[in-house]
Design a protein around this motif. Structure first.
Motif, short mmCIF file in Angstrom:
data_model
loop_
_atom_site.label_atom_id
_atom_site.label_comp_id
_atom_site.label_asym_id
_atom_site.label_seq_id
_atom_site.Cartn_x
_atom_site.Cartn_y
_atom_site.Cartn_z
N ASN A 7 0.86 -1.23 0.00
CA ASN A 7 -0.19 0.01 -0.05
C ASN A 7 0.79 1.10 0.13
OD1 ASN A 7 -2.49 -1.50 -0.04
ND2 ASN A 7 -2.56 -1.60 2.13
N ALA A 8 1.83 1.16 0.67
CA ALA A 8 2.87 2.43 0.75
C ALA A 8 3.43 2.71 -0.45
CB ALA A 8 3.77 2.11 2.13
N THR A 9 3.97 1.51 -1.00
CA THR A 9 4.57 1.51 -2.46
C THR A 9 3.56 2.22 -3.46
OG1 THR A 9 5.77 -0.32 -1.96
CG2 THR A 9 5.59 0.19 -4.23
N SER A 10 2.28 1.51 -3.66
CA SER A 10 1.45 2.04 -4.43
C SER A 10 1.05 3.45 -4.37
CB SER A 10 -0.02 1.29 -4.45
OG SER A 10 -0.58 1.49 -3.23
N LEU A 46 9.07 -5.52 -5.03
CA LEU A 46 9.37 -4.25 -4.32
C LEU A 46 10.86 -3.71 -4.84
CD1 LEU A 46 7.62 -4.57 -0.79
CD2 LEU A 46 6.82 -3.22 -3.03
N LEU A 47 11.75 -4.86 -5.05
CA LEU A 47 13.01 -4.41 -5.38
C LEU A 47 13.27 -3.70 -6.66
CD1 LEU A 47 15.05 -7.64 -4.30
CD2 LEU A 47 15.03 -5.44 -3.40
N PHE A 48 12.36 -3.79 -7.55
CA PHE A 48 12.40 -3.23 -8.71
C PHE A 48 11.42 -2.26 -9.14
CE2 PHE A 48 10.28 -6.90 -10.22
CZ PHE A 48 9.34 -6.30 -10.93
N THR A 49 10.41 -2.34 -8.35
CA THR A 49 9.39 -1.27 -8.76
C THR A 49 9.40 0.04 -7.71
OG1 THR A 49 7.61 -2.39 -7.00
CG2 THR A 49 7.86 -3.10 -9.39
N PRO A 57 9.82 0.93 0.76
CA PRO A 57 9.42 -0.34 0.19
C PRO A 57 10.93 -1.12 -0.25
CG PRO A 57 8.05 1.37 -0.77
CD PRO A 57 8.95 2.14 -0.03
N PHE A 58 11.61 -0.37 -0.83
CA PHE A 58 12.88 -0.95 -1.40
C PHE A 58 13.69 -1.46 0.01
CE2 PHE A 58 17.25 -1.37 -2.41
CZ PHE A 58 17.18 -1.94 -3.50
#
Length: 186
Positions: A7-10, A46-49, A57-58
């Motif tokens: 959710n934080a990433t999005s 999450l490593l590449f997005t 997130p990373f």
């Protein structure tokens, strides 16, 4: 915890549609690459997005990767400590038939349960640099490759650890408890 990281990433990066579709056009009519390819919702994605390596997130994904590799490495070290020059893997002699059957069953179960290797190879095969760049120009292909290689390395380390646990076992329950413990480190 994983859902909150997604959710934080999005909300903050290009992974707002983490589960995305990539299609590859081919000239061979026997190939079935026109089907959409779905990125798995995992910490490896999450490593590449993530936008940058300093993003939450990373860092979360790298923390999970480091912790997983640490657990698998410690298990490997522990499994190799008691070996001798004539029995490097510390394989017990003359185990009961039930243990032998459980060993074979555990190897089959581990191969079926392990998802890191097929997923990593599948993603590497199906998502090309061109298709990733066309769909998400901000995602760097080297980060995608790094993520897939981390996933593949973890899969091989898991299988090797599982193999050692299984061949060193002397009891049926010991086999399944140890295989379960190793699988939890992923």
């Amino acid at each position: 915890l994983l859902a909150s990281a997604f959710n934080a990433t999005s909300q903050t990066s290009t992974s707002s549609s983490l589960v995305t579709h990539f299609t590859e056009a081919t000239t061979d009519p026997n190939d079935h690459y026109d089907e959409p390819i779905v990125l798995p919702p995992s910490t490896h994605s999450l490593l590449f997005t993530s936008d940058s390596i300093c993003s939450t997130p990373f860092m979360f994904a790298m923390g999970i990767v480091v912790l997983s590799y640490l657990c698998l490495g410690l298990a490997l070290d522990n499994n190799l400590q008691d070996g001798e020059s004539d029995n490097v893997f510390n394989i017990p002699y003359q185990v009961k038939e039930g243990v032998k059957i459980a060993q074979y069953a555990a190897i089959i179960i581990a191969l079926v349960m392990e998802e890191e290797l097929p997923t990593g190879f599948y993603l590497l095969r199906m998502i090309t640099k061109k298709s990733l760049h066309e769909k998400y120009p901000r995602i760097m292909y080297y980060k995608f490759i790094f993520s897939a290689l981390v996933r593949i390395g973890m899969g091989y380390l898991f299988l090797f650890n599982t193999f050692l646990v299984v061949i060193q076992a002397t009891g049926v329950l010991e086999i399944f408890y140890d295989v379960l413990a190793v699988s939890l480190s992923l």
